[in-house]
Design a protein around this motif. Structure first.
Motif, PDB file in Angstrom:
ATOM      1  N   ASP A 181     -17.747  -5.179 -17.170  1.00 16.28           N
ATOM      2  CA  ASP A 181     -18.762  -5.862 -17.949  1.00 16.28           C
ATOM      3  C   ASP A 181     -18.778  -5.320 -19.378  1.00 16.28           C
ATOM      4  N   MET A 228     -14.355 -10.540  -8.889  1.00 16.39           N
ATOM      5  CA  MET A 228     -15.664 -10.449  -9.517  1.00 16.39           C
ATOM      6  C   MET A 228     -15.722 -11.388 -10.698  1.00 16.39           C
ATOM      7  N   ASN A 281      -2.914  -3.250  -9.446  1.00 15.61           N
ATOM      8  CA  ASN A 281      -2.771  -4.270 -10.468  1.00 15.61           C
ATOM      9  C   ASN A 281      -4.118  -4.867 -10.852  1.00 15.61           C
ATOM     10  N   VAL A 327     -18.018  -1.208 -15.655  1.00 14.81           N
ATOM     11  CA  VAL A 327     -16.960  -0.958 -16.619  1.00 14.81           C
ATOM     12  C   VAL A 327     -16.393  -2.274 -17.146  1.00 14.81           C
ATOM     13  N   LEU A 377     -12.167 -11.652 -12.523  1.00 10.83           N
ATOM     14  CA  LEU A 377     -11.365 -10.448 -12.630  1.00 10.83           C
ATOM     15  C   LEU A 377     -11.016  -9.939 -11.230  1.00 10.83           C
ATOM     16  N   ASN A 378      -9.746  -9.667 -11.034  1.00  7.99           N
ATOM     17  CA  ASN A 378      -9.309  -9.080  -9.761  1.00  7.99           C
ATOM     18  C   ASN A 378      -8.642  -7.751 -10.034  1.00  7.99           C
ATOM     19  N   ILE A 379      -9.226  -6.729  -9.520  1.00  6.21           N
ATOM     20  CA  ILE A 379      -8.590  -5.423  -9.693  1.00  6.21           C
ATOM     21  C   ILE A 379      -8.260  -4.890  -8.309  1.00  6.21           C
ATOM     22  N   THR A 380      -7.019  -4.475  -8.108  1.00  4.89           N
ATOM     23  CA  THR A 380      -6.643  -3.951  -6.796  1.00  4.89           C
ATOM     24  C   THR A 380      -6.269  -2.479  -6.939  1.00  4.89           C
ATOM     25  N   GLY A 381      -6.083  -1.845  -5.810  1.00  3.46           N
ATOM     26  CA  GLY A 381      -5.599  -0.463  -5.821  1.00  3.46           C
ATOM     27  C   GLY A 381      -6.702   0.528  -6.145  1.00  3.46           C
ATOM     28  N   LYS A 382      -6.271   1.674  -6.578  1.00  5.72           N
ATOM     29  CA  LYS A 382      -7.163   2.824  -6.705  1.00  5.72           C
ATOM     30  C   LYS A 382      -8.464   2.570  -7.479  1.00  5.72           C
ATOM     31  N   PRO A 383      -8.381   1.966  -8.677  1.00  7.53           N
ATOM     32  CA  PRO A 383      -9.641   1.815  -9.423  1.00  7.53           C
ATOM     33  C   PRO A 383     -10.643   0.924  -8.695  1.00  7.53           C
ATOM     34  N   ALA A 384     -10.150   0.055  -7.815  1.00  6.17           N
ATOM     35  CA  ALA A 384     -11.074  -0.840  -7.121  1.00  6.17           C
ATOM     36  C   ALA A 384     -11.668  -0.203  -5.876  1.00  6.17           C
ATOM     37  N   GLN A 385     -11.143   0.971  -5.521  1.00  5.24           N
ATOM     38  CA  GLN A 385     -11.546   1.578  -4.257  1.00  5.24           C
ATOM     39  C   GLN A 385     -12.856   2.342  -4.333  1.00  5.24           C
ATOM     40  N   LYS A 437       0.063  -4.783 -14.641  1.00  7.47           N
ATOM     41  CA  LYS A 437       0.533  -3.853 -13.616  1.00  7.47           C
ATOM     42  C   LYS A 437       0.133  -2.454 -14.056  1.00  7.47           C
TER      43      LYS A 437
END
Lengths: 160, 151, 284, 824
Positions: free
Chosen positions: B131, B1, B88, B129, B112-120, B81
Motif C-alpha cells: 500500500d 491482494m 516472484n 508495505v 498484486l501477487n507476491i509469492t515466496g518468502k516475502p508473502a509468507q 523475479k
C-alpha cells in the motif's frame, strides 16, 4: 573472516569466523557444543538459549563476532562433572522433558530466571519462560520443575 | 491482494494519458525502480524494494495487455523475479482516466501477487508495505503530471 | 538459516560509526542488539554489504538523568531500561511497555533505540515513546539533530533517520507521579501486539487532569490519540465517564487486517483497551 | 489416585514412577541428534523450492549455482527423473483411488508451494544455501485450487491429468455392514435432528527438532541417519522406491526430537539426500530450517464435517450420519488417504447408536500434503460427536453430562459391539465421569455460571465436556488388510541375555520422546527379575533392530510392549531345561520368580538358580543339556487381535471476555482410563502434552494459505504455538479397567489428551456464550471469531428449522465465511 576470542564453558577459544556465522552455529560446528540446538529461524522457540555474560540470550540471534571478548555458558557447562544443578535434577525428577529437544534451552532460561528471582510463583515462571517453546510436555511439568528447583510448589493444577 | 488508488490532476485527460502511457517515465516512478529498456509496448528493469530492515530486489518486465487510447483505459501487466530465490511478484495495474472539471481523475486498481518468502508472513506486513509503495508510486505520477512533464 | 555474506565493522566511537554509515550508504545496516535485524538477515530478506555493530561504543551506553528528562542511549538494552531506577520512577509507562516486549532472552539483548529505529508499527515501544513526547537524537557526519516522535515515525519501517545517520539516544520528558498502563492484546504471549494502548494519566483527586494515549499497530506507524486525550481532560476517572470517550480511540485509524484480526475488530478492541488502560492509569 | 495397586510384591517395577533413563543425556546436552553428525568430507544440501502452488517448470538454469564457491553438485528433476522413483503411498483405501505420481524432485510441474525443484550440494551449509539462491527457475503459472470445498466442486483441478480432484470416496454403512440399522430410517423417524457442519482446520505437527537426514554412501551399505518415527518402514520404502537391495540400506533414527505423526513419512528430502550421496559418493547432510519445515513437512487435519444426529425427544440418540471432505493436499503421502478412515470407527464414540453411516471424500488441492498428526482421524471424530452431544443437550434443555450418561455404554455392558463394527473390550465411563466431576467441582462451577449470567458479567463462564474414547494399538494385521493398508500391524522384540547377566532388549518400536528405554526396562525387569538398571533398551537402528513397524498410533506399549513381554517369557522357557539340568530337577517342577528358578517343594530356604548365573553357563556352554543351543536369547513378534480402547472424561472451564472475545482457561480436569499403567510419571507427561496440542487446535493453531496458495502462517511468528504463559497446570487422574488384548492390560496413552481436549475447550466457549445466541465458533476460536459470534448475532436459529430440508443453502452452522481462515 574475523578473529574472535570467546570463553565458552570455562575454556577460551580463538578462531577465525565469517561475520555471518551465528553464535549457535559457531558453538555447534566449530566447538562441538551440540547440546545447544536450533529449533526455528525467527527467534521464537528458544531452543538455542545460552548465557552470554551470565544472561540468557538466543544464540541463533547473536553473531559469533558479537561474542568476541565475552563469556558464554551452554547446557554443557552447567553441571559440575557428574553433579547436576538443582534445576537439572528437578527436570529429571518432575519428568519435565520428553523428546528433550527444547530442554537445553528451557534449562538455560530457567537458570537465568531463578538467578533473577529465586522465589518465583507459578505465574512468574510461566511468564518468564514465554520465550521457549515445547511441543511435548504441555509445559505442566516444566513449570513444576522450575518451582521445585526454587523450593516452591505449583499453585495451580496438581496431580490428584 | 487488491489495492485501489485515485487522484486528480489539473492537466486534461489527453495530456495525462500521454504521460501514463510513457512506460519509461511511469516505470521510473515506482520507488526503487530502474527502467533499463522501454518502448511503446513494454519495458524491463529492476525494482529494489527497501523498507527498514528489508531490502529485496526484483528483476522484471512489463507490457500493455490492454490499451484503449480513446477510452483512456489501460491494463499493464508486470512480472518480477526476486533475486536470491526470493519468489516472484506480479502486478496487474488497471488505469482509467476520466475528465474532472478541467482536470483529470485517475483510478488505479492494482492486483498484486507476491509469492515466496516475502508473502509468507501472516501479519499483514505485505499489505501495508504494498500500500505504501503504490501510494508513493501514485503520488510520483501525480507530481509528474502536475509538473507537466507529459508530452 | 544462514545470512548472506557481509562485512563486519565494530567502530569504537559514534564518529567512526557515522563515517562508516556515510561511506556505505544504504549498503550498511546498523546492528545494536540485533534482535530485529538478525531474523531478517537469517530469512535473507536483506543482504547488506556491511553490518556496523555499535554495541561496543561506550558513549551510547547508559541511561542518564538530564534534569527534566531521561536520556536512554542507543546502547541501552531493554533489560537496562527495566533495571533503571530512573525509568521506574519517571517513565513508568515505558517501563511497563518494555516489560511486555517479546521474551526475557530478547529483552536481555535487544535495545530500545534499535526498536525505535526499526519502526515496526506492531512493536511495543513506539506508542509509549510517542505518548510521552520522546525526542530522538540523530547524529550524522554533519552533526546532531533532534526530532520529535511525531515527526520521527514516518511510515511502516520508516523513520526520519537519513542515510548515513545514526539514532544515538531517545530523550523522554519525566512523567514523575503520572499513572500509567500499557494494555497489550495478543493471542499467544510471544506474539507481536495485535493492538496495544499506552496510557499515562496525571490525576488530581478522582479527576483526570491530563492524559496521554499512544496506540500500537493501529496504523502504519505508532499513533497518538490526541482527540481522546483532549476529551479525557477534566473527566472523572470512572468507567461511565471514560467508556464512550475511549471507545472512539480507533476513529480515523487505518489498522491492518491480517490473521489476527480485521481492521474493524482492531478498532473495537483498541476502544476497549483504551478504557481499561486509562482507568488503570488513573488508578480506577 | 484411584488406581488399584496390584497386591503383590513391592519389588514390581511396572506401576512405579521411575525417573527416565533417557534424561541424563538430554539434560546435560549429550544427545545425538541427526544434525549433530559430522562425517569427513561431508557435503551439505540445500533445496530450491517452488514459490508457486501450481506451475509448469519451463526451465531450470543451474549454471550460476554450479559455479558458486564450494558447490559440488546441482541436480534438478530433469537429472533425477529416471532415478528417483515415486514416493510411496501405502494406503490405497479403495480399488479405484486416484493417485498422482509423487516425485521427490518435481520434473515438469509443481503442485504446491514448497515442492522441491532442485537441490544443491556444497562443502558448507552456507555455501549450499548461497548457491541454491542462484538456481534460476522459470515457471508458467497454472490455476491453483486452494480451498477444500472449491476443490470438491472440481472447477479448478489440482492435477489436470486426473480429470477430478476426488481421490477416493470411502463409505461405512452400518446397515450394509450388519452392525446396525439404516441411518436414513433413523433420520426419517427422528424427533430431533441436529445438523451441523464443523471445520477441522489445517494444522502443522511442529515437532521441535527440525527434520534432518545424513546419508553415508561409503562402506558396503548406505547408512542413513534421519529424524524419523519409522526407520523400518523407511528402509523398506527406500529399497522399493530406489531399487536398492534392502540389505544394502541401514537406517538409523538416533535421538529424535518429537514427531506427533509428522515424522511418520518417507520424505522427498530423504530420497534426495540418498540420491545425492549416491551421485557424489560423499556423505551428505540435509537439515531443514523451521520455515522450510512448516512449508514442506506434511500437515494434518483439514476436513469439513457435515453431521446429522438423529434423536428422540427423551434424549436417546438413534443415528449418526457423517459426510466428510478431507483435504489430501497435492499428493498422497505414506498414509494420507487412511487418516480420515481411522476416524470412521470412532464417531459413535462411547454411545449406543442404532444406525451409523460414514462417507468420506478425499480431495486433492494445491497445498502441502496432509498425513498423520497426533490422533489421526480420531480427534476429528471425537470433536464432532462431543460437539453434537452438547448441541443436542442444548436443544433439549438437558444437562450435557446427564444426556451423555443416558446414551453411553454402561460398564456392565462390556464387551460391547459398536455400530461401527468395533468390539470394545473394557471401560467404565461412569467411574471416570464421577471422579472428574468431583475433582472439577462441576456443580459449584455451574452455580457460578448461573450467577454470572444473571448479573450480566462482562466475563462469562462456560463448562465444556468431552467423554471420549479412541482406538489404540495400530493394529491387528487382519484389520489393516481389510482396510487395504499396505502392511501389517505386528511388532517385534528380542531379549538378549548377556554373559554378565545384563539384558539387552531390542524393540521394533522407535521412540522419540515417549520414554521406551525406561518403560521397557521396567517391563523386562519384572518379567526376568533383573534390576531395572541392568536392562539396556536398543532401538531405532535397522541393523540392531532388524524387524519392526515403528512408533505411531499409540501402538508402542500395547503392541511393542507386549512383544517384549512375550520375548522375555520365551527366555524363561529356554532357560528352564538348563536350570533343571543344573538343579538336577524335573523341568515340570521348576518355578520362576524374582529372577530365580527354584524347585517346587524343595523348601523356602533353597538357593535356587538365578538367571544371570544361567546366562554365564550358557555363554561357557561347557555343560548344557543335550540338544540345547548355547543361547537364552529369544525373539517374539506380536500381532494384536484387537485394538485397545482408552477412554476418559475431560472437563474444562473457560472464561470469555464478551467485550473482546478473549478466552482464558480457568481449569481443566481429566480422568483417563488407559488400563494398567507401566509408569505413571510418563503417562501423566503424555497426557499433559496431548492436552496442550488439543487445546492449541481449539484456540491457537491454523495453517493458513492465501488465495494463491502461499502458506502465510509459514514461521513460528504466525503459526502460533502456545507458550507456558498461555497455558495452565492441569488436574489429571485415572481410573483403571485393564485392556484384555495384551498381558499388560495397557491401552495406550500417546494420543488421548490430544483427542479429548479440543471439543472440551470449544464446548466450554460455546457454553459460555450460548445465551447470546451462539451455537458454534470455528476453530481456532480466536478472540475475533468469538467476538464476532457474540456480536454478529451468533450463529443462532432454531435447530428444527435448519433441520428440515437437509443442509439448505445459507442455513446456519455451515460455512462461516466471515470467520473462516484469515483474510489478507
Amino acid at each position: 573472516m574475523t578473529r574472535i576470542s570467546v570463553r565458552v564453558d570455562g575454556v577460551t577459544y580463538s578462531d577465525e569466523v565469517e561475520p555471518r556465522t551465528l553464535l549457535v552455529h559457531y558453538l555447534r560446528e566449530s566447538l562441538g557444543k551440540t547440546g545447544t540446538v536450533v529449533g526455528c529461524d525467527t527467534s521464537n522457540c528458544g531452543a538455542c538459549t545460552v548465557h552470554l555474560d551470565g544472561r540468557s540470550v538466543k544464540s541463533c540471534n547473536v553473531l559469533a563476532v558479537q561474542a568476541d571478548g565475552h563469556e558464554v555458558t551452554t547446557i554443557e557447562g552447567l553441571a559440575d562433572g557428574e553433579t547436576l544443578t538443582p534445576l537439572q535434577e528437578a527436570f529429571r525428577d518432575c519428568h519435565a522433558l520428553q523428546c528433550g529437544y527444547c530442554t537445553p534451552g528451557m534449562i538455560m532460561q530457567a537458570t537465568d530466571l531463578l538467578r533473577e528471582n529465586p522465589s518465583p510463583d507459578e505465574a512468574y515462571v510461566r511468564q518468564h519462560m514465554e520465550g521457549n517453546l515445547c511441543r511435548c510436555t504441555g509445559y505442566h511439568n516444566i513449570v513444576k520443575a522450575v518451582l521445585q528447583a526454587a523450593g516452591a510448589t505449583a499453585t495451580g493444577g496438581e496431580q490428584a | 491482494m487488491q489495492l485501489e488508488h485515485s487522484f486528480t490532476v489539473e492537466a486534461p485527460p489527453e495530456q495525462t494519458w500521454a504521460l501514463l502511457t510513457d512506460l519509461k517515465t511511469v516505470g521510473g516512478c515506482f520507488p526503487g525502480a530502474t527502467v533499463t529498456e522501454a518502448d511503446d509496448e513494454s519495458f524491463a528493469g529492476n525494482v529494489k524494494v527497501k523498507l527498514g530492515p528489508i531490502a529485496v530486489t526484483y528483476d522484471g518486465k512489463g507490457r500493455f495487455v490492454e490499451r484503449d487510447d480513446g477510452a483512456h483505459r489501460a491494463v499493464i501487466e508486470g512480472t518480477g523475479k526476486g533475486l536470491r530465490g526470493l519468489g516472484n511478484a506480479g502486478a496487474k495495474v488497471t488505469v482509467q482516466l476520466a475528465p474532472d472539471g478541467s482536470g483529470t481523475r485517475a483510478d488505479v486498481l492494482t492486483e498484486l501477487n507476491i509469492t515466496g518468502k516475502p508473502a509468507q508472513f501472516g501479519r499483514g506486513v505485505m499489505q501495508s508495505v504494498s500500500d505504501k509503495l503504490l501510494g508513493q508510486f501514485v503520488s510520483c505520477v501525480e507530481s509528474k503530471l502536475a509538473a507537466g512533464e507529459a508530452g | 538459516m544462514i545470512p548472506v555474506e557481509f562485512d563486519y565493522a565494530a567502530p569504537a566511537t559514534v564518529q567512526e560509526a557515522v563515517a562508516l554509515l556515510a561511506e556505505h550508504g544504504d549498503d550498511a545496516k546498523v546492528l545494536a542488539g540485533g534482535q530485529s535485524l538478525l531474523p531478517v538477515l537469517r530469512m535473507r530478506l536483506n543482504a547488506p554489504g556491511v553490518v556496523v555493530d555499535i554495541s561496543g561504543i561506550e558513549e551510547l551506553k547508559g541511561i542518564t538523568d538530564e534534569g527534566d528528562a531521561i536520556r536512554i542511549g542507543a546502547g541501552a538494552t531493554y533489560q537496562d531500561v527495566l533495571d533503571s531506577p530512573l525509568v521506574s520512577e519517571h517513565l513508568r509507562l515505558l517501563h511497563q511497555a518494555v516489560s511486555e516486549v517479546a521474551d526475557p532472552q530478547i529483552r536481555h539483548r535487544g535495545t530500545l533505540c534499535g526498536a525505535l529505529a526499526h519502526a515496526d508499527p506492531a512493536g511495543d515501544v513506539g506508542a509509549p515513546v510517542l505518548a510521552l513526547d520522546g525526542r530522538m537524537v540523530i547524529r550524522g557526519t554533519a552533526g546532531e539533530r533532534t526530532v520529535g516522535a511525531e515527526e520521527f515515525f514516518v511510515d511502516i519501517f520508516e523513520t526520519a533517520i537519513g542515510d548515513g545517520e545514526l539514532l544515538t539516544a531517545v530523550v523522554i520528558p519525566k512523567h514523575t507521579g503520572w499513572g500509567s498502563h500499557y494494555a497489550k492484546f495478543v493471542r499467544v504471549s510471544h506474539q507481536w501486539a495485535i493492538v496495544g494502548v499506552a496510557a499515562a494519566v496525571r490525576a488530581e483527586g478522582g479527576t483526570i487532569a491530563e492524559a496521554k494515549v499512544g496506540l500500537t499497530n493501529m496504523g502504519s506507524r505508532p499513533l497518538r490519540a490526541a482527540a481522546v486525550e483532549q476529551a479525557l481532560a477534566g473527566q472523572p476517572a470512572t468507567e461511565e465517564a471514560l467508556g464512550a470517550i475511549c471507545a472512539r480511540v480507533g476513529e480515523g485509524t487505518d489498522p491492518p487486517s491480517d490473521l489476527n484480526g480485521q481492521a474493524d475488530y482492531r478498532r473495537h478492541v483498541a476502544g476497549v483497551l483504551a478504557r481499561r488502560a486509562v482507568l488503570a492509569a488513573a488508578g480506577g | 489416585m484411584t488406581v488399584t495397586e496390584e497386591p503383590t510384591a513391592a519389588v514390581r517395577e511396572v506401576g512405579k514412577d521411575r525417573r527416565r533413563k533417557e534424561d541424563q543425556r538430554l539434560i546435560t546436552g549429550r544427545t545425538r541428534w541427526t544434525d549433530n553428525m559430522q562425517l569427513t568430507g561431508m557435503l551439505h544440501l540445500a533445496m530450491v523450492r517452488s514459490p508457486y502452488a501450481h506451475a509448469r517448470i519451463t526451465n531450470v538454469d543451474m549454471s550460476a549455482a554450479q559455479q558458486a564457491p564450494g558447490v559440488i553438485s546441482v541436480l534438478c528433476g530433469r537429472d533425477l527423473k529416471d532415478h528417483q522413483g515415486e514416493l510411496p503411498c501405502a494406503w490405497p483405501i479403495t480399488d479405484d483411488q486416484k493417485c498422482m505420481a509423487h516425485p521427490a524432485v518435481a520434473v515438469d510441474r509443481v503442485a504446491f508451494a514448497g515442492e522441491v525443484v532442485a537441490v544443491v550440494a556444497a562443502r558448507t551449509a552456507a555455501q549450499a544455501r548461497d548457491a541454491a539462491e542462484l538456481v534460476d527457475v522459470d515457471y508458467e503459472e497454472l490455476p491453483a485450487v486452494v480451498d477444500l470445498k472449491k476443490a470438491a466442486a472440481d472447477e479448478v483441478l489440482a492435477h489436470p491429468e486426473l480429470g477430478t480432484n476426488v481421490s477416493a470416496t470411502w463409505v461405512f454403512d452400518s446397515a450394509e455392514a450388519g452392525s446396525g440399522g439404516d441411518v436414513e430410517d433413523s433420520i426419517r423417524d427422528a424427533e430431533v435432528l441436529i445438523e451441523r457442519e464443523y471445520r477441522q482446520q489445517r494444522l502443522i505437527p511442529s515437532f521441535m527438532e527440525p527434520r534432518s537426514t545424513v546419508v553415508d554412501p561409503t562402506g558396503e551399505q548406505f547408512v542413513m541417519w534421519t529424524s524419523t518415527q519409522v526407520p523400518h518402514i523407511l528402509r523398506l520404502m527406500l529399497a522399493l522406491t530406489l531399487g536398492v537391495p534392502e540389505s544394502k540400506v541401514r537406517v538409523i533414527a538416533p535421538d529424535v526430537g518429537g514427531g506427533f505423526g509428522g515424522k511418520l513419512q518417507v520424505t522427498p528430502e530423504e530420497i534426495i539426500t540418498f540420491l545425492m550421496a549416491r551421485q557424489t559418493g560423499k556423505p551428505c547432510k540435509w537439515t531443514e530450517t523451521r520455515s522450510e519445515s512448516l512449508l514442506s513437512a506434511h500437515h494434518g487435519r483439514d476436513q469439513w464435517q457435515k453431521l446429522t444426529l438423529a434423536a428422540r425427544r427423551d434424549g436417546t440418540v438413534t443415528g449418526l450420519k457423517v459426510e466428510l471432505l478431507a483435504d489430501m493436499g497435492a499428493y498422497l503421502g505414506l498414509v494420507t488417504p487412511g487418516v480420515p478412515i481411522l476416524g470412521a470407527f470412532m464417531f459413535n464414540s462411547i454411545y449406543k447408536f442404532e444406525s451409523y453411516r460414514f462417507e468420506c471424500r478425499n480431495i486433492f488441492t494445491n497445498k502441502t500434503w496432509t498425513d498423520a498428526y497426533r490422533g489421526a482421524g480420531r480427534p476429528e471424530a471425537t470433536f464432532a460427536i462431543e460437539r453434537l452431544m452438547d448441541e443436542l443437550a442444548a436443544e433439549l434443555g438437558r444437562d450435557p453430562l446427564e444426556l451423555r450418561e443416558q446414551n453411553w455404554i454402561r460398564h456392565d455392558e462390556f464387551p460391547f459391539s459398536t455400530v461401527a463394527g468395533m468390539e470394545y473390550d473394557s471401560g467404565n465411563y461412569e467411574a471416570a465421569t464421577e471422579r472428574a466431576k468431583e475433582l472439577f467441582g462441576y456443580d459449584e462451577l455451574r452455580a457460578e455460571q448461573a450467577r454470572r449470567r444473571e448479573s450480566g458479567d462482562r466475563v462469562q463462564l462456560g463448562l465444556g465436556i468431552s467423554t471420549f474414547t479412541e482406538m489404540c494399538g495400530l493394529a491387528p494385521s487382519r484389520v489393516l488388510g481389510a482396510l487395504s493398508y499396505g502392511a501389517g500391524g505386528w511388532e517385534h522384540a528380542s531379549v538378549r541375555m548377556l554373559p554378565s547377566g545384563k539384558v539387552e532388549v531390542i524393540t521394533g518400536s522407535s521412540a522419540h520422546g515417549q520414554g521406551h528405554e525406561t518403560a521397557w526396562s521396567q517391563i523386562v525387569a519384572d518379567q526376568l527379575g533383573v534390576p531395572f538398571d541392568d536392562v539396556e533398551v536398543l532401538h531405532g537402528d535397522t541393523q540392531i533392530s532388524p524387524r519392526g513397524l515403528d512408533t505411531y498410533g499409540s501402538r508402542s506399549l500395547v503392541v511393542g510392549g507386549q512383544a517384549v513381554v512375550m520375548a522375555a517369557k520365551k527366555v524363561i522357557e529356554k532357560a528352564k531345561p538348563l536350570a533343571a539340568h543344573v538343579l538336577e530337577a524335573n523341568v515340570d517342577d521348576l518355578e520362576f520368580s524374582d529372577g530365580r528358578f527354584t524347585v517346587r517343594g524343595a523348601g523356602a530356604d533353597q538357593e535356587g538358580l538365578g538367571l544371570a548365573g544361567l546366562a554365564l553357563r550358557v555363554f561357557a556352554a561347557h555343560d548344557l543339556p543335550d540338544g540345547m543351543e548355547p543361547s537364552l536369547d529369544a525373539d517374539a513378534t506380536f500381532d494384536p487381535v484387537n485394538f485397545s480402547f482408552p477412554h476418559g472424561t475431560h472437563l474444562c472451564a473457560m472464561e470469555v471476555d464478551t467485550e473482546t472475545g478473549e478466552t482464558t482457561m480457568r481449569s481443566y480436569v481429566c480422568v483417563d482410563d488407559i488400563g494398567n499403567v507401566v509408569n505413571p510419571l510418563i503417562v501423566d507427561g503424555q497426557v499433559h502434552g496431548g492436552l496442550v496440542q488439543g487445546i492449541a487446535q481449539a484456540l491457537w493453531e491454523e495453517a493458513v494459505y492465501d488465495d494463491q496458495g502461499t502458506l502465510v502462517s509459514g514461521s513460528f511468528v504466525d503459526y502460533t504455538l502456545p507458550t507456558s504463559a498461555d497455558t495452565i497446570s492441569f488436574v489429571t487422574d485415572r481410573t483403571v479397567s485393564p485392556a484384555t488384548s495384551n498381558d499388560l492390560g495397557a491401552k495406550g496413552v500417546g494420543e488421548a489428551g490430544c483427542i479429548a481436549s479440543t471439543p472440551a475447550v470449544v464446548n466450554a466457549i460455546v457454553d459460555a456464550v450460548r445465551p447470546m445466541g451462539v451455537q458454534d465458533i470455528t476453530m481456532p476460536c480466536t478472540p475475533e471469531r468469538v467476538w464476532r459470534a457474540i456480536h454478529g448475532g451468533g450463529r443462532g436459529g432454531a435447530t428444527e428449522e435448519s433441520a428440515m430440508p437437509h443442509f439448505e443453502e445459507d442455513a446456519p452452522n455451515q460455512d462461516n465465511p466471515g470467520t473462516e481462515g484469515g483474510q489478507l
